[in-house]
Design a protein around this motif. Structure first.
Motif, mmCIF file in Angstrom:
data_model
loop_
_atom_site.group_PDB
_atom_site.id
_atom_site.type_symbol
_atom_site.label_atom_id
_atom_site.label_comp_id
_atom_site.label_asym_id
_atom_site.label_seq_id
_atom_site.Cartn_x
_atom_site.Cartn_y
_atom_site.Cartn_z
ATOM 1 N N LYS A 1 27.947 62.581 -3.968
ATOM 2 C CA LYS A 1 28.453 63.923 -4.275
ATOM 3 C C LYS A 1 29.453 64.417 -3.223
ATOM 4 O O LYS A 1 29.888 65.560 -3.268
ATOM 5 C CB LYS A 1 27.283 64.894 -4.391
ATOM 6 N N GLY A 2 29.791 63.556 -2.265
ATOM 7 C CA GLY A 2 30.774 63.945 -1.248
ATOM 8 C C GLY A 2 30.197 64.797 -0.142
ATOM 9 O O GLY A 2 30.906 65.586 0.487
ATOM 10 N N ARG A 3 28.899 64.632 0.108
ATOM 11 C CA ARG A 3 28.260 65.362 1.212
ATOM 12 C C ARG A 3 28.218 64.440 2.425
ATOM 13 O O ARG A 3 27.673 63.349 2.355
ATOM 14 C CB ARG A 3 26.851 65.814 0.819
ATOM 15 N N LEU A 4 28.814 64.918 3.517
ATOM 16 C CA LEU A 4 28.888 64.127 4.746
ATOM 17 C C LEU A 4 27.802 64.558 5.721
ATOM 18 O O LEU A 4 27.505 65.743 5.840
ATOM 19 C CB LEU A 4 30.240 64.346 5.427
ATOM 20 N N THR A 5 27.245 63.579 6.407
ATOM 21 C CA THR A 5 26.282 63.862 7.468
ATOM 22 C C THR A 5 26.669 63.012 8.668
ATOM 23 O O THR A 5 26.976 61.834 8.516
ATOM 24 C CB THR A 5 24.844 63.521 7.023
ATOM 25 N N PHE A 6 26.674 63.641 9.842
ATOM 26 C CA PHE A 6 27.030 62.934 11.067
ATOM 27 C C PHE A 6 25.925 63.067 12.107
ATOM 28 O O PHE A 6 25.223 64.075 12.149
ATOM 29 C CB PHE A 6 28.328 63.493 11.661
ATOM 30 N N ASN A 7 25.821 62.058 12.940
ATOM 31 C CA ASN A 7 24.896 62.057 14.061
ATOM 32 C C ASN A 7 25.512 62.928 15.168
ATOM 33 O O ASN A 7 26.654 62.691 15.566
ATOM 34 C CB ASN A 7 24.748 60.611 14.548
ATOM 35 N N MET B 1 29.269 69.410 4.989
ATOM 36 C CA MET B 1 29.093 68.575 6.167
ATOM 37 C C MET B 1 27.863 69.050 6.924
ATOM 38 O O MET B 1 27.676 70.251 7.121
ATOM 39 C CB MET B 1 30.319 68.683 7.077
ATOM 40 N N LYS B 2 27.027 68.087 7.319
ATOM 41 C CA LYS B 2 25.830 68.402 8.107
ATOM 42 C C LYS B 2 25.847 67.566 9.376
ATOM 43 O O LYS B 2 26.519 66.543 9.446
ATOM 44 C CB LYS B 2 24.554 68.052 7.327
ATOM 45 N N VAL B 3 25.055 68.021 10.334
ATOM 46 C CA VAL B 3 24.891 67.279 11.578
ATOM 47 C C VAL B 3 23.396 67.062 11.771
ATOM 48 O O VAL B 3 22.611 67.988 11.580
ATOM 49 C CB VAL B 3 25.489 68.075 12.769
ATOM 50 N N ARG B 4 23.021 65.841 12.106
ATOM 51 C CA ARG B 4 21.611 65.497 12.281
ATOM 52 C C ARG B 4 21.413 64.718 13.579
ATOM 53 O O ARG B 4 22.360 64.208 14.158
ATOM 54 C CB ARG B 4 21.114 64.615 11.121
ATOM 55 N N ASN B 5 20.155 64.582 13.956
ATOM 56 C CA ASN B 5 19.803 63.747 15.103
ATOM 57 C C ASN B 5 19.277 62.423 14.554
ATOM 58 O O ASN B 5 18.087 62.208 14.451
ATOM 59 C CB ASN B 5 18.723 64.441 15.947
ATOM 60 N N LYS C 1 37.735 67.871 12.602
ATOM 61 C CA LYS C 1 38.212 66.518 12.303
ATOM 62 C C LYS C 1 38.100 66.209 10.807
ATOM 63 O O LYS C 1 38.998 65.609 10.228
ATOM 64 C CB LYS C 1 37.449 65.485 13.130
ATOM 65 N N VAL C 2 37.008 66.634 10.186
ATOM 66 C CA VAL C 2 36.821 66.397 8.752
ATOM 67 C C VAL C 2 37.913 67.112 7.957
ATOM 68 O O VAL C 2 38.510 66.530 7.045
ATOM 69 C CB VAL C 2 35.402 66.835 8.286
ATOM 70 N N ILE D 1 24.477 70.017 19.139
ATOM 71 C CA ILE D 1 24.503 70.193 17.679
ATOM 72 C C ILE D 1 25.539 71.252 17.293
ATOM 73 O O ILE D 1 26.329 71.058 16.374
ATOM 74 C CB ILE D 1 23.090 70.520 17.138
ATOM 75 N N GLN D 2 25.568 72.373 18.028
ATOM 76 C CA GLN D 2 26.561 73.425 17.748
ATOM 77 C C GLN D 2 27.983 72.902 17.961
ATOM 78 O O GLN D 2 28.869 73.149 17.144
ATOM 79 C CB GLN D 2 26.319 74.644 18.648
ATOM 80 N N GLU D 3 28.186 72.188 19.059
ATOM 81 C CA GLU D 3 29.505 71.610 19.343
ATOM 82 C C GLU D 3 29.896 70.599 18.269
ATOM 83 O O GLU D 3 31.043 70.561 17.832
ATOM 84 C CB GLU D 3 29.511 70.908 20.713
ATOM 85 N N ALA D 4 28.925 69.773 17.865
ATOM 86 C CA ALA D 4 29.199 68.738 16.859
ATOM 87 C C ALA D 4 29.641 69.371 15.541
ATOM 88 O O ALA D 4 30.603 68.912 14.924
ATOM 89 C CB ALA D 4 27.965 67.851 16.646
ATOM 90 N N TYR D 5 28.971 70.437 15.110
ATOM 91 C CA TYR D 5 29.389 71.128 13.887
ATOM 92 C C TYR D 5 30.835 71.571 13.987
ATOM 93 O O TYR D 5 31.653 71.303 13.114
ATOM 94 C CB TYR D 5 28.502 72.357 13.612
ATOM 95 N N LYS D 6 31.134 72.243 15.072
ATOM 96 C CA LYS D 6 32.463 72.809 15.277
ATOM 97 C C LYS D 6 33.530 71.716 15.361
ATOM 98 O O LYS D 6 34.525 71.738 14.645
ATOM 99 C CB LYS D 6 32.418 73.634 16.584
#
Length: 176
Positions: free
Chosen positions: A112-118, A97-101, A82-83, A72-77
């Motif tokens: 609203k332009g809020r991105l969420t990634f797995n 930008m958020k990261v989720r499982n 990339k974003v 999760i920490q790596e994914a945020y970074k």
């Protein structure tokens, strides 16, 4: 982007020698007793420290938790980099930008332009991760999957059809 239904995939054991991916590259898990608990990248190893007193299912659960926290920490970074890069190219400005499982999707973009990634996405090769980032950013221009939307995606990822197919075929393997 939706995730395809998953075939039966062997459960992880969370033991030394097991493989974990980062951008398509295999890392070997190395479980060490003692030291500061948690997971870190050490060359081609995913070094995970646990307490010697934690054994059996407790150990397995702890290792899983430490590895997920690291991903999760790596994914945020990594996804943020990339974003930012692709936002400048596509000329859009996401709000956050958020990261989720997630179990059923790779990414999303709301009105609203809020991105969420797995977070599992960063296990895929860079080209696949880039495709998902481009896909979600293009939703800021076209909030649907129309012909216009896919034309936008194609501008920034000419091989998007191959990348989409790769995710369909290999995606389930990433989420385990």
């Amino acid at each position: 982007i939706q995730l395809q239904s998953r075939p039966a995939i062997k459960e992880r054991e969370f033991v030394s020698g097991e493989s974990f991916a980062l951008f398509g590259k295999n890392l070997k898990l190395k479980v060490v007793e003692g030291g500061r608990v948690g997971t870190k990248l050490d060359g081609d190893y995913l070094l995970t420290n646990v307490r010697a007193s934690e054994i059996g299912e407790v150990r397995k659960f702890r290792i899983k938790t430490y590895i997920e926290k690291w991903y999760i920490q790596e994914a945020y970074k990594r996804l943020e980099e990339k974003v930012i890069r692709y936002s400048e190219i596509i000329k859009v400005s996401p709000r956050e930008m958020k990261v989720r499982n997630y179990k059923t999707r790779w990414g999303s973009c709301d009105k609203k332009g809020r991105l969420t990634f797995n977070f599992h996405l960063i296990k895929a090769p860079h080209s696949i991760v880039d495709y998902v980032v481009v896909h979600e950013l293009c939703h800021m221009l076209q909030p649907n999957h129309s012909k216009f939307f896919w034309n936008e995606v194609a501008k920034y990822d000419p091989l998007f059809k191959e990348h989409k197919k790769w995710l369909k075929l290999n995606g389930a393997e990433l989420i385990r």
